[in-house]
Design an enzyme around this catalytic site. Structure first.
Site, PDB file in Angstrom:
ATOM      1  N   HIS A  53      -9.906  14.091 -75.882  1.00  0.00           N
ATOM      2  CA  HIS A  53     -11.080  14.226 -75.017  1.00  0.00           C
ATOM      3  C   HIS A  53     -11.616  12.835 -74.696  1.00  0.00           C
ATOM      4  CE1 HIS A  53     -14.673  16.308 -73.505  1.00  0.00           C
ATOM      5  NE2 HIS A  53     -15.412  15.415 -74.147  1.00  0.00           N
TER       6      HIS A  53
ATOM      7  N   SER B  37     -16.922  14.862 -69.642  1.00  0.00           N
ATOM      8  CA  SER B  37     -17.545  15.719 -70.642  1.00  0.00           C
ATOM      9  C   SER B  37     -18.864  16.288 -70.097  1.00  0.00           C
ATOM     10  CB  SER B  37     -17.733  14.930 -71.940  1.00  0.00           C
ATOM     11  OG  SER B  37     -18.021  15.785 -73.023  1.00  0.00           O
TER      12      SER B  37
END
Length: 404
Positions: free
Chosen positions: A386, A247
């Protein structure tokens, strides 16, 4: 509390491939015919990314001290644990961070290593009770950036899969990590408490109009200092350190890998906008969205490219190209549309133009889920959300086995 500006931006974000605007990418090899030509072009691109997106490339501190705080056996004898206090001093100011290192207990000679920053403190990555927890004040300030994440209540072992220490150790690698808020507390007022205070006076840190830096430039600097620390440890092969990040820390890993060519291999996991994904696609989390929330991550100059992506002097395939000629792995997740998996793959694909100058190439087609594609440049899209999981790590370890 509702944010009408954010809701308006969200309502206009693109999640339909048919709505992706037409765009033309800058040619990364325009005017370049050899790897030698690329080396000259490389410094120009680094300067552009620094002055437009990530901020100043910070130097080594004037002084750096490494102190062993603690060591012992871990994971039922699989590993040796070491914890180091690293203190960097510059201009009569200092900042310290704790580096957690696990070494394979059964090792012969120097071992390669993985290195990455972590989100929630070293203690959150393992159930090992000897790991020193992050300072509570940093866990609290981390929540300022994203109040829904109440890190004060995170138990040990809450993010162990993100680093999968035991899998890494079983394959013969060491693994090292630093809590990213030790380098820059992740909120808009974190400048004065960050590594940036070593290089800029208080009046500059407290005046956004004078900023030529951002949190990502500080975090990338921290990764280079962690590598400096690993270079002092005789059991580590510091020429074979793989850099990884997920991320926002995937964005950081790419920038650190571009700036510091000592990293032997770079891994970007779900890094999205400002990481591996192409900006010009405007798919998912675009610059308008990201800079509404996270202006302090980046150079202030980036704001003029909100809804103006086609006028950026570069795109992210050129950031990936800055990793050349080292091995590079980019990964996405099927349920992570915000990070634009297709844009991440296309970025790797177009970076292949530069890698071909040194005899490597990128995968030509986006593979089905959970099926890595490519060799020296590799990509996969994992089934799921994610995150960075054990499944990702198994692919990364195979990659490292081949190239480290």
């Amino acid at each position: 509390m509702s944010d009408p500006i954010a809701e308006n931006i969200r309502s206009r974000m693109i999640y339909d491939e048919n709505k992706v605007p037409e765009y033309t990418l800058p040619d990364p090899v325009k005017g370049i015919s050899s790897a030698l030509d690329w080396n000259r072009r490389r410094s120009e691109l680094l300067k552009q990314f620094s002055q437009t997106m990530y901020g100043d490339i910070l130097p080594r501190p004037q002084e750096m001290r490494v102190q062993l705080l603690e060591s012992g056996s871990a994971f039922e004898g699989l590993a040796e644990r070491r914890q180091y206090l690293v203190t960097c001093s510059n201009n009569s100011k200092s900042i310290s961070f704790t580096l957690l290192l696990y070494l394979p207990a059964q090792r012969k000679g120097k071992v390669p290593a993985f290195l990455g920053l972590n989100f929630r403190g070293n203690h959150a990555l393992t159930g090992d009770e000897k790991v020193i927890p992050a300072h509570p004040s940093l866990l609290e300030t981390r929540g300022v950036a994203r109040p829904i994440a109440d890190l004060k209540n995170d138990p040990r072992n809450s993010q162990s899969e993100r680093f999968s220490f035991e899998e890494v150790l079983k394959r013969g690698y060491a693994s090292a990590t630093v809590f990213y808020c030790d380098i820059f507390p992740d909120h808009r007022n974190g400048f004065s408490d960050s590594a940036l205070k070593l290089f800029y006076p208080e009046e500059v840190l407290n005046n956004p109009e004078k900023h030529t830096f951002g949190a990502i430039s500080a975090w990338a600097w921290g990764l280079s200092r962690a590598l400096d620390c690993l270079e002092t440890i005789s059991e580590i092969n510091a020429q074979k350190v793989a850099l990884h990040g997920h991320s926002r820390l995937g964005k950081t890993a790419l920038w650190a890998g571009a700036c510091d060519q000592r990293f032997a291999l770079v891994i970007s996991n779900c890094s999205g906008e400002g990481g591996a994904a192409l900006s010009r696609r405007c798919f998912g989390e675009n610059w308008e969205w990201l800079l509404h929330w996270r202006t302090y991550w980046f150079h202030p100059a980036l704001k003029k490219y909100i809804n103006n992506e086609n006028n950026l002097p570069f795109d992210q395939h050129q950031l990936l190209a800055l990793i050349s000629p080292r091995p590079l792995y980019v990964a996405s997740a099927t349920e992570d549309d915000g990070a634009d998996p297709k844009g991440e793959f296309l970025s790797l694909f177009h970076a292949g133009k530069v890698y071909r100058l040194s005899g490597a190439d990128s995968p030509q087609n986006m593979p089905p889920p959970d099926t890595p594609a490519g060799d020296f440049l590799r990509y996969h899209i994992r089934t799921g959300i994610h995150d960075m999981t054990r499944a990702d790590w198994l692919f990364y370890l195979d990659f490292a086995d081949k190239w480290l």
